[in-house]
Design a protein around this motif. Sequence first.
Motif, mmCIF file in Angstrom:
data_model
loop_
_atom_site.group_PDB
_atom_site.id
_atom_site.type_symbol
_atom_site.label_atom_id
_atom_site.label_comp_id
_atom_site.label_asym_id
_atom_site.label_seq_id
_atom_site.Cartn_x
_atom_site.Cartn_y
_atom_site.Cartn_z
ATOM 1 N N TYR A 66 -9.314 41.097 -25.771
ATOM 2 C CA TYR A 66 -8.079 40.523 -26.320
ATOM 3 C C TYR A 66 -7.410 39.610 -25.291
ATOM 4 O O TYR A 66 -7.002 38.481 -25.607
ATOM 5 C CB TYR A 66 -7.144 41.652 -26.739
ATOM 6 N N ILE A 67 -7.312 40.064 -24.055
ATOM 7 C CA ILE A 67 -6.725 39.244 -22.991
ATOM 8 C C ILE A 67 -7.530 37.961 -22.797
ATOM 9 O O ILE A 67 -6.977 36.868 -22.647
ATOM 10 C CB ILE A 67 -6.652 40.056 -21.680
ATOM 11 N N ALA A 68 -8.859 38.109 -22.821
ATOM 12 C CA ALA A 68 -9.723 36.943 -22.669
ATOM 13 C C ALA A 68 -9.548 35.970 -23.833
ATOM 14 O O ALA A 68 -9.579 34.741 -23.653
ATOM 15 C CB ALA A 68 -11.182 37.381 -22.559
ATOM 16 N N ALA A 69 -9.353 36.505 -25.044
ATOM 17 C CA ALA A 69 -9.149 35.639 -26.210
ATOM 18 C C ALA A 69 -7.888 34.796 -26.058
ATOM 19 O O ALA A 69 -7.857 33.620 -26.452
ATOM 20 C CB ALA A 69 -9.066 36.494 -27.479
ATOM 21 N N GLY A 74 -8.556 31.269 -28.242
ATOM 22 C CA GLY A 74 -9.250 31.512 -29.502
ATOM 23 C C GLY A 74 -10.595 30.844 -29.659
ATOM 24 O O GLY A 74 -11.132 30.792 -30.772
ATOM 25 N N ASP A 75 -11.195 30.374 -28.571
ATOM 26 C CA ASP A 75 -12.514 29.727 -28.619
ATOM 27 C C ASP A 75 -13.589 30.804 -28.449
ATOM 28 O O ASP A 75 -13.752 31.375 -27.365
ATOM 29 C CB ASP A 75 -12.609 28.688 -27.501
ATOM 30 N N TYR A 76 -14.362 31.089 -29.500
ATOM 31 C CA TYR A 76 -15.326 32.183 -29.458
ATOM 32 C C TYR A 76 -16.426 31.947 -28.424
ATOM 33 O O TYR A 76 -16.824 32.878 -27.713
ATOM 34 C CB TYR A 76 -15.958 32.401 -30.835
ATOM 35 N N GLU A 77 -16.933 30.741 -28.322
ATOM 36 C CA GLU A 77 -18.004 30.465 -27.361
ATOM 37 C C GLU A 77 -17.521 30.675 -25.935
ATOM 38 O O GLU A 77 -18.239 31.221 -25.092
ATOM 39 C CB GLU A 77 -18.535 29.039 -27.547
ATOM 40 N N ALA A 78 -16.298 30.250 -25.656
ATOM 41 C CA ALA A 78 -15.733 30.492 -24.324
ATOM 42 C C ALA A 78 -15.489 31.980 -24.110
ATOM 43 O O ALA A 78 -15.641 32.499 -22.991
ATOM 44 C CB ALA A 78 -14.433 29.701 -24.159
ATOM 45 N N LEU A 79 -15.136 32.670 -25.170
ATOM 46 C CA LEU A 79 -14.908 34.112 -25.084
ATOM 47 C C LEU A 79 -16.196 34.852 -24.734
ATOM 48 O O LEU A 79 -16.163 35.854 -24.009
ATOM 49 C CB LEU A 79 -14.347 34.625 -26.410
ATOM 50 N N ARG A 80 -17.315 34.386 -25.216
ATOM 51 C CA ARG A 80 -18.593 35.030 -24.904
ATOM 52 C C ARG A 80 -18.842 35.055 -23.402
ATOM 53 O O ARG A 80 -19.344 36.047 -22.864
ATOM 54 C CB ARG A 80 -19.737 34.302 -25.612
ATOM 55 N N ASP A 111 -11.371 34.127 -38.121
ATOM 56 C CA ASP A 111 -10.643 32.867 -38.275
ATOM 57 C C ASP A 111 -9.406 32.824 -37.386
ATOM 58 O O ASP A 111 -8.804 31.769 -37.208
ATOM 59 C CB ASP A 111 -10.217 32.674 -39.741
ATOM 60 N N ASN A 112 -9.015 33.975 -36.868
ATOM 61 C CA ASN A 112 -7.853 34.052 -35.974
ATOM 62 C C ASN A 112 -8.214 34.989 -34.827
ATOM 63 O O ASN A 112 -7.902 36.171 -34.844
ATOM 64 C CB ASN A 112 -6.622 34.550 -36.730
ATOM 65 N N LEU A 113 -8.897 34.439 -33.855
ATOM 66 C CA LEU A 113 -9.547 35.244 -32.810
ATOM 67 C C LEU A 113 -8.547 36.104 -32.033
ATOM 68 O O LEU A 113 -8.800 37.287 -31.790
ATOM 69 C CB LEU A 113 -10.304 34.322 -31.846
ATOM 70 N N ILE A 114 -7.433 35.543 -31.631
ATOM 71 C CA ILE A 114 -6.480 36.280 -30.804
ATOM 72 C C ILE A 114 -5.868 37.434 -31.587
ATOM 73 O O ILE A 114 -5.846 38.583 -31.122
ATOM 74 C CB ILE A 114 -5.387 35.334 -30.268
ATOM 75 N N GLU A 115 -5.386 37.142 -32.766
ATOM 76 C CA GLU A 115 -4.756 38.181 -33.588
ATOM 77 C C GLU A 115 -5.749 39.275 -33.953
ATOM 78 O O GLU A 115 -5.434 40.472 -33.889
ATOM 79 C CB GLU A 115 -4.178 37.546 -34.851
#
Length: 362
Positions: A66-69, A74-80, A111-115
């Motif tokens: 969650y912190i990383a998101a 909210g960028d999923y590829e960066a989150l990986r 569709d709402n990565l952080i939330e």
Amino acid sequence: MQGNYKALWLSDDMFDECLEVIDQRQLPFIYDTKYLTTTEEVVSAIKNMTVRGAGVIGSVAAFGIYIAAIEVEGDYEALREKAALIRASRPTAVNLMWAVDKMMGLLKDSDNLIEDARAFAIELNDKEAKESQEIAKHGCDIIEEILKKKNKTKINILTHCNAGWLAVIDEGTALAPIYEAKRRGIDVHVWVDETRPRNQGASLTAWELAKSEIEHTVITDNMGGLLMQKGEVDMVIVGADRVSANGDVANKIGTYLKALAAYDNEVPFYVAIPASTFDFEIRDGIKEIPIEERSPDEVQFINGVDEEGVLRRVRITPENSPALNYGFDITPAKFVTRLITNRGVCEADFDKIREKFKKSDA
């Protein structure tokens, strides 16, 4: 619960919501907390054992996603990439990898990565906390059975390392049945192994039990066998950092020796775990579970307060003597009386484990 647990909780700093954790390195002498606001801080807290215990590591990892998101907006590829850093922070406790993989799988189509990351992390941890409550009930039922069988009114339990709420939210695993026993009015006494070299038993388990006013005695790691010979241990309960598909148990170094002593003295040896501690990809724990080798400094130095009450770090070995520091060992399934799980009591056997915990829903 909703993100507020005994060992960690969501908190607001000056900018964004972050994770606040108890700094376990300073207990029992100093109670302090740390704010984790970045992926790097999450990884550091896991590596340097600001937080420890398989379950809490997994809990912190979930909120770390969650912190990383928030960090990657909210960028999923960066989150990986951030998730990979968290996942690799420590090697032995499978809850860490499980939590990261679970979170990333849930977020894949978000569709709402952080939330969603916040909601999924809370959902995951609320589930873990409820599983701890189930472990408490199943384990305490065993305590009552042993008391009835022995026709005793007081039970003596030996535990190794710390598997209370500092290790697994929200009451722990090995200590959860003990807390439940107190609630049921059972007279319980706990033998607390010091658990060298980091002394998690003497520092953390004893601190937890003292706060709960549970009778306990701190003992040296090598005393348990003698106490068993003298008939002063009715049962052993430990937690685990990973349990293989066939029931082999990875736990803090020294657990295997307790299991051997228990087996020789016909003392029941129980391992208390939530579902997330199973690793169904490993079928032979002795050969396949990676054992973390930690810094020799943990063997060579010790922390404590001096006569003036000043917290100090002192060397206890000759300066030119090397030290080896494996953090965990493996207890073969044949020495485990039963596994105490959130789904009930289970034999440490491949088929029995699969029957109760299928890979698809564990």
